[in-house]
Design an enzyme around this catalytic site. Sequence first.
Site, mmCIF file in Angstrom:
data_model
loop_
_atom_site.group_PDB
_atom_site.id
_atom_site.type_symbol
_atom_site.label_atom_id
_atom_site.label_comp_id
_atom_site.label_asym_id
_atom_site.label_seq_id
_atom_site.Cartn_x
_atom_site.Cartn_y
_atom_site.Cartn_z
ATOM 1 N N CYS A 9 2.918 2.086 3.090
ATOM 2 C CA CYS A 9 4.173 1.348 3.281
ATOM 3 C C CYS A 9 5.334 2.159 2.728
ATOM 4 O O CYS A 9 6.389 2.289 3.364
ATOM 5 C CB CYS A 9 4.116 0.000 2.553
ATOM 6 S SG CYS A 9 2.699 -1.034 2.964
ATOM 7 N N CYS A 62 0.848 -1.187 0.000
ATOM 8 C CA CYS A 62 0.000 0.000 0.000
ATOM 9 C C CYS A 62 0.890 1.246 0.000
ATOM 10 O O CYS A 62 2.087 1.168 0.303
ATOM 11 C CB CYS A 62 -0.951 0.028 1.203
ATOM 12 S SG CYS A 62 -0.131 0.286 2.773
ATOM 13 N N ASP A 87 -5.027 17.726 -36.488
ATOM 14 C CA ASP A 87 -4.254 18.262 -37.599
ATOM 15 C C ASP A 87 -4.551 17.358 -38.801
ATOM 16 O O ASP A 87 -4.911 16.195 -38.625
ATOM 17 C CB ASP A 87 -2.768 18.236 -37.237
ATOM 18 C CG ASP A 87 -1.892 18.705 -38.379
ATOM 19 O OD1 ASP A 87 -2.320 19.620 -39.104
ATOM 20 O OD2 ASP A 87 -0.792 18.149 -38.549
#
Length: 704
Positions: A9, A6, A398
């Site tokens: 941590c 996580c 473009d």
Amino acid sequence: MDGMDCGECARTVQRVMGKLDGVREVQVSFSTTKMVVVHNASLESIQKTVRDVGYRATVLQTTLEQPDVPVQGEGTSAKPAFWETYKRTVLTAISGLFLGAGLIVEFGGWNETTSIVLYLIAILSGGFYAARAGFYALKSFTLDMNFLMTVAAIGAAAIGEWSEGATVVFLFSVGNWLQANTMERTRRSIRSLIGFAPKEALVRRDGSERVIAVDDLQIGDLIIVRPGERIPMDGRVEAGASTVNQAPVTGESIPVLKQLGDEVFAGTLNETGGLEVIVTKKVEDSTLNRMIYLVEEAQDQKAPSQQFVDRFAAYYTPIVVLLAVLIAIFPPMFTGDPYGDWIYRALALLVIACPCALVISTPVSIVAAIGNAAKRGVLIKGGSFLEKMGQIRAIAFDKTGTLTKGKPVVVFLEPLDSFGDERLLTVAASIEARSEHPLARAITSYGEQKGIRALPVQNFQAHAGKGAEARIDNILYRIGKPSWFESLGYSGIDRLKTILSVQHDQGRTVMLIGDEQNVVGLIAVADTVREESEATIKSLRRAGIAHAVMLTGDHARIAKAIAQEVGINEYHGDQLPEQKLERISELKQRHRLVAMVGDGINDSPALAASDIGIAMGGAGTDIALETADIVLMSDDIGKLPFTVRLSRIALRIIKQNIWFSLLVKLAFLLLTIAGLSNLWMAVFADTGAALLVILNGMRLIRVR
């Protein structure tokens, strides 16, 4: 860094490492599991500190200031032993076995002391890593999940709830193990790219061939790539021809023919023939390496939703911990209930307090989505761009090199009077062979396709902006604009007005060919539309893009013809760079968020002014990799609908994960305060919610 499951941590490791003597700077990335340290401490002390917090650090690279100290590189660290690799798994299994034995002893009515001993062993084995990491988190003034879980387990044992404490520890240990494994699967989406790059290359130097490390290659080296081998470094084909599978870089599934002068990329697979390649880049500058670096950086950039979650969690956890303390102390004072009941509720509230599922809800989705896109040849350079792309409602294109191929070709040839097709093309190609104009190259290429051999010419002369003339077989021929022929007084041009008008309306450029007195024919040249452009526009509409517009510097009638062919309703021709900027601003006022698609070199102001700049063909364009927010690595506009769809799904999953995490937390907070939840239910809910958001985010790996 192995074992992080996580974001908290990573933050804990970073805080602890930042206090180590000799460490000047440290950055730990949860998404890429990498730690970068600027230090003059020993590597052993750094690795020991990481081990103390509960994780394992493997040295990937060191750059040492002392020249007399040997430099370590990737792969120098010894492969970890079985126990080092599977220690968490073994301890979790031991915890589960002793928890099961304790439950059997307790509910079998046997010796209570025996069951407590079994529960204690289950707590110590399953909670070893959590307790150690929690201790270091507390030292760095962090209330992370490990600390809160440790307090909950000790508290449960202190009030005699040994089975509850052991169950909590075991479930937490299993949850961490599952989270670490599922997150690792997500991270492999980008690590798989690293495996494509060979470590060695066969190089020819001083007339001899030898195998050397890719890191030792120099620009200008000649490398030999056999059939079936991966190309070790970016370069240019010097000899040979072969089909090359470029999927690792561009995502293209169909191999591309490479021959003399063509560009090749590191990590791509040489399939059928031998190639000799001149190295054009250093290993760190190869397209694959830069792509991996940019993707890893992108995975670690916080999206707006993640920034919100982090701010929310920073206030949420301390508030819930304070609430738990108040619940343990004050209610018994007024109700007369036993303190043990309210302490138990407070402990359950501590388990609920850490927002693991909430914190991990966004990064796991971003890692999965960006990794998936990279494997398919789409480089998304950050979570914020991923989220923003998911909200885009309008896209500006473009024309040249984006919707069209950017290479003019001959599309119409009409000889007049007694002049034949072959003679007309021979005259045109012979004159244009002396010219460098793009339209001239279109005619000479068309002549080569038709097997025309250019004739020798004399007295060649180019007339800037008009055309060219030369003598062939002592006859003067001219090729150029109709207006030039009119100014020279050629007769019979009036009879061509209908055919010229038709060609112009179709967006084609017409050139007349004439001898000294008469027009003998005409040739029309056009920039052809990509085969996939029309299908791409339709797919974008199905993906939720409400509006598409084409911006081009070409004449309005050419813009109209191309727009009609690809299915775009709004188009603007004769656009200078500053006018394209104005169009982008107008689109943003109408549709709020606008993306612009270009070739990464031209239209830089418009790409920069849009909310998302998307560059085409980034595999061969350094500037596209640096400047665009999203890069289509292959020259394939067909990847755009996938990019939009992936971004929209990612945005939806991120919202699902955040709301799910918040609702689960809210529900269990209320249940715990009301006394309707217990410790093992709380940890099951917390771990289960984290796993569900991870698995939900991992669905993005499968989007095609």
